[in-house]
Scaffold this active site. Structure first.
Site, PDB file in Angstrom:
ATOM      1  CB  CYS A  49      74.708  48.660 151.765  1.00 20.72           C
ATOM      2  SG  CYS A  49      75.407  47.403 150.669  1.00 20.72           S
ATOM      3  CG  HIS A 105      76.620  53.152 155.859  1.00 24.00           C
ATOM      4  ND1 HIS A 105      77.453  52.065 156.069  1.00 24.00           N
ATOM      5  CD2 HIS A 105      76.587  53.820 157.047  1.00 24.00           C
ATOM      6  CE1 HIS A 105      77.900  52.092 157.310  1.00 24.00           C
ATOM      7  NE2 HIS A 105      77.415  53.139 157.923  1.00 24.00           N
ATOM      8  CG  HIS A 165      78.988  48.600 152.876  1.00 25.63           C
ATOM      9  ND1 HIS A 165      77.881  47.996 153.418  1.00 25.63           N
ATOM     10  CD2 HIS A 165      79.002  49.880 153.353  1.00 25.63           C
ATOM     11  CE1 HIS A 165      77.248  48.852 154.200  1.00 25.63           C
ATOM     12  NE2 HIS A 165      77.896  50.015 154.170  1.00 25.63           N
TER      13      HIS A 165
END
Length: 390
Positions: free
Chosen positions: A305, A365, A353
């Site tokens: 990520c 993402h 994240h």
């Protein structure tokens, strides 16, 4: 960086070597070699080794009887394991970044030590020539006698006194003393860096084991589902991701519309971006759609990520740090109601994240292993904060 590289730069021992470590130098050298060997070996730690302790066949990572779990329960546990793996991945990324910095610093210090040692040897050769000339003329200057003294402290103290006499020899000896002290300082900094590198490599190994164990546990749980159950689970994830989840032309999650719509989406998001850098970052993120999630990766073949957001903003001309918990400080905070394309959006209380916002409540993402880079709504996970890189 290996012990071999370090040793080829090490200067030849000279009579005043005791000033750079004394009798303990050999032990410290051995310790340095050992830590350098560790630093070279740690990055090649095998994934198979990390996963060498599989879960027992009848239980999942939490000790629950896995064969009794429903598909929905399996999915919940797998999602939790992926999130825990993401936390460990960010720790791994931070340790790797620190290790890379330490290696670069160590290389620089070794080069600097080699240069300064060369100047030190030249100064000593000059003093040796003085001594030889004075011996032939019938005497040795007191400064040179100090140089040949077996007592290093007496040498340094005497050199400081003789420097005040103003003689050429005294000045030369004092200069040699300063160079000697400089070399000692650089070598000590190099040894400290080696120790720091060894500690960081140990952290890398620990985080690698954690990540692989979590992912292995998730895969074992998924393996208990039938192919049809896994396909339904993947389809639900894709539907939650919304339009444009990949690059292969499949239908979006709302039924009707394919990735042929993406060029317009890219243009619209870029037009809404607050500046040209953000527009380029958004365009890069769209170009990465469909690439696989690979933990610890920064592209171009795959991303985790924070690797994706770092690469996207690098394309925009902005150097982001490597991890989620450092990227969140890369610019001013942005309220959720004020999000604009290019902003970084962070999730979970531990900021584990991150995605890049593209407008209309959506982000691009890299979700987790098995799920390619995709578009998803930002309310898919617990929203934590947002920032606008500058």
């Amino acid at each position: 960086m290996t012990a071999t590289v370090a040793s080829h730069r090490k200067p030849r021992q000279h009579p005043l070597a005791s000033l750079t470590g004394g009798g303990s130098r050999s032990a410290r050298t051995a310790r340095t070699a050992a830590t350098l060997a560790l630093a070279g070996a740690a990055p090649t730690f095998g994934l198979a080794q990390a996963a060498a302790a599989p879960l027992t066949p009848d239980f999942d990572a939490a000790g629950h009887a896995a064969h009794r779990l429903t598909p929905a329960q399996v999915k919940n546990r797998v999602d939790a394991l992926y999130q825990e793996a993401e936390v460990a991945t960010q720790s791994y990324n931070g340790a790797k970044d620190s290790a890379d910095t330490a290696r670069e610093e160590l290389s620089r210090l070794q080069d600097e030590a080699a240069r300064r040692t060369g100047k030190l040897n030249a100064a000593r050769a000059e003093l040796g020539a003085m001594a030889a000339g004075q011996y032939r003329s019938g005497g040795i200057d007191p400064t040179v006698r100090l140089l040949l003294s077996a007592d290093p402290q007496r040498y340094l103290d005497g050199a400081a006194v003789l420097e005040r006499t103003g003689s050429h020899q005294a000045t030369a000896v004092a200069g040699y003393a300063r160079r000697l002290g400089s070399v000692r300082q650089v070598r000590q900094r190099a040894e400290d860096t080696v120790e720091r590198l060894a500690d960081t490599e140990a952290q890398l190994k620990k985080h690698r084991v954690t990540v692989v164990h979590k992912l292995d546990a998730a895969e074992q749980l998924l393996s208990r589902l039938t192919a049809e159950q896994r396909q339904r689970m993947t389809a639900r994830d894709g539907a939650r991701s919304g339009p444009g989840q990949g690059r292969t032309g499949q239908e979006d999650g709302h039924g009707g519309g394919t990735l042929s719509r993406l060029p317009g989406a890219v243009g619209a998001a870029a037009a809404q971006a607050p500046n040209p850098r953000a527009a380029r970052a958004v365009s890069f993120a769209y170009s990465a759609l469909g690439k696989p999630y690979v933990w610890g990766a920064t592209g171009p073949a795959g991303y985790d990520c924070s690797g994706l957001t770092q690469a996207a903003w690098k394309a925009g001309g902005v150097a982001l740090p490597r991890t989620t918990y450092t990227q969140i400080s890369s610019g001013p905070r942005v309220a959720r109601s004020q999000l604009a394309p290019g902003d970084l959006v962070f999730f979970y209380s531990g900021i584990s994240h991150v995605g890049i916002y593209v407008g209309d409540g959506r982000m691009i993402h890299a979700p987790h292993p098995g799920a390619p880079v995709r578009i998803a709504p930002i309310d898919q996970m617990p929203f934590a904060a947002a920032t606008r890189p500058a």
